[in-house]
Design a protein around this motif. Structure first.
Motif, mmCIF file in Angstrom:
data_model
loop_
_atom_site.group_PDB
_atom_site.id
_atom_site.type_symbol
_atom_site.label_atom_id
_atom_site.label_comp_id
_atom_site.label_asym_id
_atom_site.label_seq_id
_atom_site.Cartn_x
_atom_site.Cartn_y
_atom_site.Cartn_z
ATOM 1 N N LYS A 28 12.793 43.011 48.268
ATOM 2 C CA LYS A 28 13.077 44.447 48.304
ATOM 3 C C LYS A 28 12.363 45.123 47.135
ATOM 4 N N TYR A 29 11.814 46.273 47.405
ATOM 5 C CA TYR A 29 11.131 47.037 46.369
ATOM 6 C C TYR A 29 11.783 48.410 46.281
ATOM 7 N N THR A 30 11.679 49.033 45.118
ATOM 8 C CA THR A 30 12.246 50.377 44.954
ATOM 9 C C THR A 30 11.176 51.319 44.400
ATOM 10 N N PHE A 31 10.992 52.418 45.072
ATOM 11 C CA PHE A 31 10.045 53.451 44.616
ATOM 12 C C PHE A 31 10.681 54.831 44.810
ATOM 13 N N ASP A 32 10.299 55.782 43.973
ATOM 14 C CA ASP A 32 10.776 57.162 44.197
ATOM 15 C C ASP A 32 10.272 57.657 45.552
ATOM 16 N N ILE A 33 8.980 57.468 45.779
ATOM 17 C CA ILE A 33 8.347 58.032 46.977
ATOM 18 C C ILE A 33 7.539 56.943 47.678
ATOM 19 N N ILE B 289 9.258 42.918 54.392
ATOM 20 C CA ILE B 289 9.813 43.455 53.140
ATOM 21 C C ILE B 289 10.630 44.706 53.444
ATOM 22 N N LYS B 290 11.452 45.102 52.471
ATOM 23 C CA LYS B 290 12.186 46.379 52.563
ATOM 24 C C LYS B 290 11.820 47.216 51.347
ATOM 25 N N ILE B 291 11.671 48.503 51.575
ATOM 26 C CA ILE B 291 11.360 49.413 50.466
ATOM 27 C C ILE B 291 12.459 50.471 50.406
ATOM 28 N N LEU B 292 13.129 50.495 49.286
ATOM 29 C CA LEU B 292 14.186 51.470 49.079
ATOM 30 C C LEU B 292 13.558 52.689 48.399
ATOM 31 N N TRP C 168 16.445 56.185 51.896
ATOM 32 C CA TRP C 168 15.763 55.562 53.034
ATOM 33 C C TRP C 168 15.409 54.114 52.710
ATOM 34 N N GLU C 169 15.558 53.267 53.705
ATOM 35 C CA GLU C 169 15.128 51.880 53.592
ATOM 36 C C GLU C 169 14.031 51.679 54.626
ATOM 37 N N VAL C 170 12.803 51.499 54.132
ATOM 38 C CA VAL C 170 11.657 51.357 55.041
ATOM 39 C C VAL C 170 11.426 49.864 55.278
ATOM 40 N N SER C 171 11.321 49.481 56.544
ATOM 41 C CA SER C 171 10.995 48.079 56.870
ATOM 42 C C SER C 171 9.484 47.989 57.071
ATOM 43 N N ALA C 172 8.904 46.961 56.471
ATOM 44 C CA ALA C 172 7.447 46.804 56.622
ATOM 45 C C ALA C 172 7.095 45.326 56.637
ATOM 46 N N CYS C 173 5.917 45.073 57.143
ATOM 47 C CA CYS C 173 5.418 43.709 57.139
ATOM 48 C C CYS C 173 4.105 43.723 56.350
#
Ligand SMILES: Cc1cc2nc3c(=O)[nH]c(=O)nc-3n(C[C@H](O)[C@H](O)[C@H](O)COP(=O)(O)OP(=O)(O)OC[C@H]3O[C@@H](n4cnc5c(N)ncnc54)[C@H](O)[C@@H]3O)c2cc1C
Length: 390
Positions: A3-8, A142-145, A131-136
């Motif tokens: 899981k990763y966390t970014f503002d934008i 991975i998930k991006i918060l 938002w939790e973005v699902s990506a490959c």
């Protein structure tokens, strides 16, 4: 799963996404820019033409991004006559492979994280309203918060739909385009050509954008309502056979261009759409590169502001749409209106227009003179247009 966390989080590294990432990072936000393809800008789905004034306002142009500098434009009537407009040095034909990659690199230099070969497959809100973005990414899920998502994922955008925004297009709101890059052409490298023809490009036009050395992007756009009668690829083959039989096809692309004056809703809670995803292409010309860049910058500024204000609600983000409308709305609506009017015009009108303009000395054949001649011949068009201009 990591899981990763970014503002934008910005989905799509085209001109809209890269400019958004650059601006958001410059403003101090932590930014992730994801792109499904291996390299930003590849494959190219574009004729690569831009107005010099518009692009130089948005980015410092590097000469290596330019294939040719345009000095003249030529209008070709349905009956095959052509008229060359006054010299205006108004355009560039870009090398979008280099251009899109350069913009993506600029965003990284400003502090954004760029992940290519990373495909966003969905997103949902968590209990904290983020938002939790699902990506490959290169085979790994991975998930991006993230506090804000900017959907810059082009004409086939899915971010809008994931956020509950209606991004559907009616047939009359999209052009189906086909383009060949042709080699061995005997054309002037400094002249773009526009062909008005209901036979080859009903509801649109055909273009020849030179890339120097006998190479050119030659394509056409057909309004969705006509596509059942005229197949874009077949029509382009016929067009090339008629006008450029010497041309050798070295590549072929197809793609859609939205031709409406922008989406009714470009934002949702924690989500902004920019570029083709928000349908911000100029409806008359079909040009979307610079509009997308401008929209990306604007979207980033509102995203950062909303995070600083700790209010990423749709209500707060609506200021982005209002700013877009204030700066571009009138021109977009006028272009959309003109497009409909031009589509209704008889081919004879264009034959007359080219004939009349040819009688003027070349230096007097300005865009204004073209427009005036068209309006004088079409009083109804004058009334339609006047209410937008006056
Ligand atoms: C045939 C044709 C000719 C054109 N000619 C011109 C022209 O001469 N001049 C002009 O100004 N405009 C032209 N346009 C329009 C122009 O190409 C677009 O308006 C412009 O590229 C829009 O930029 P964008 O950043 O919004 O989207 P795009 O440039 O489409 O970028 C979107 C990016 O998002 C990525 N992406 C999509 N989904 C995902 C996902 N789920 N996860 C991760 N990444 C994703 C894509 O791979 C892509 O890189 C043309 C279009 C076509 C089809």
């Amino acid at each position: 799963m990591k899981k990763y966390t970014f503002d934008i989080t910005i989905i799509g590294a085209g001109p809209a996404g890269s400019m958004a990432a650059k601006r958001a990072a410059e403003k101090g936000a932590s930014v992730l820019l994801i792109e499904k393809d291996k390299y930003a800008g590849i494959p190219v789905r574009c004729a690569e033409g831009v107005y010099r004034d518009e692009i130089t306002r948005l980015v410092d142009i590097d000469d290596s991004w330019i294939c040719s500098k345009i000095i003249f434009s030529e209008l070709v009537s349905p009956d095959g006559n052509r008229v060359r407009a006054a010299e205006d040095a108004s355009g560039f034909i870009l090398d979008r492979k280099k251009f899109d990659q350069a913009l993506a690199i600029l965003s990284v230099e400003s502090g954004a994280d760029l992940r290519t070969e990373t495909y966003a497959s969905g997103m949902k809100k968590n209990v904290h309203g983020e938002w939790e973005v699902s990506a490959c990414t290169r085979g790994e899920d991975i998930k991006i918060l993230t506090k804000v998502v900017i959907g810059a994922d082009g004409v086939e955008s899915r971010v809008g739909r994931w956020a509950g925004i209606d991004t559907s297009l009616k047939l009359r709101e999209i052009e189906s385009c086909c383009q060949f890059t042709l080699a061995d052409l005997n054309i002037d490298d400094q002249t773009v050509q526009f062909y008005m023809s209901k036979e080859f490009a009903p509801g649109g036009y055909a273009w020849v954008f030179p890339k120097s050395g006998g190479l050119a992007n030659v394509g056409l756009g057909i309004l969705g309502t006509y596509v059942k009668d005229v197949n874009p690829e077949k029509s382009l083959k016929n067009f090339v056979k008629r006008y450029f039989p010497e041309g050798r096809v070295i590549s072929q692309i197809a793609g859609g261009v939205p031709v409406l004056p922008g989406l009714k809703d470009m934002v949702a809670d924690g989500v902004l759409l920019a570029g083709d995803a928000a349908r911000q292409v100029d409806p008359l010309s079909g040009g979307g590169i610079t509009n997308s860049m401008a929209a990306g910058i604007m979207a980033a500024e509102h995203a950062v502001r909303s995070i600083e204000q700790k209010d990423t609600s749709k209500k707060n983000l609506t200021a982005y749409q209002k700013e877009w409308d204030r700066k571009f709305g009138k021109k977009m609506r006028l272009s959309s209106k003109l497009k409909k009017v031009v589509d209704d015009l008889d081919e004879e009108v264009f034959n007359n227009l080219v004939g009349k303009m040819s009688l003027l000395p070349q230096q007097k054949r300005t865009p204004f003179a073209f427009f005036k001649t068209l309006l004088l011949n079409q009083p109804k068009l004058f009334l339609d247009v006047a209410k937008f201009i006056l």
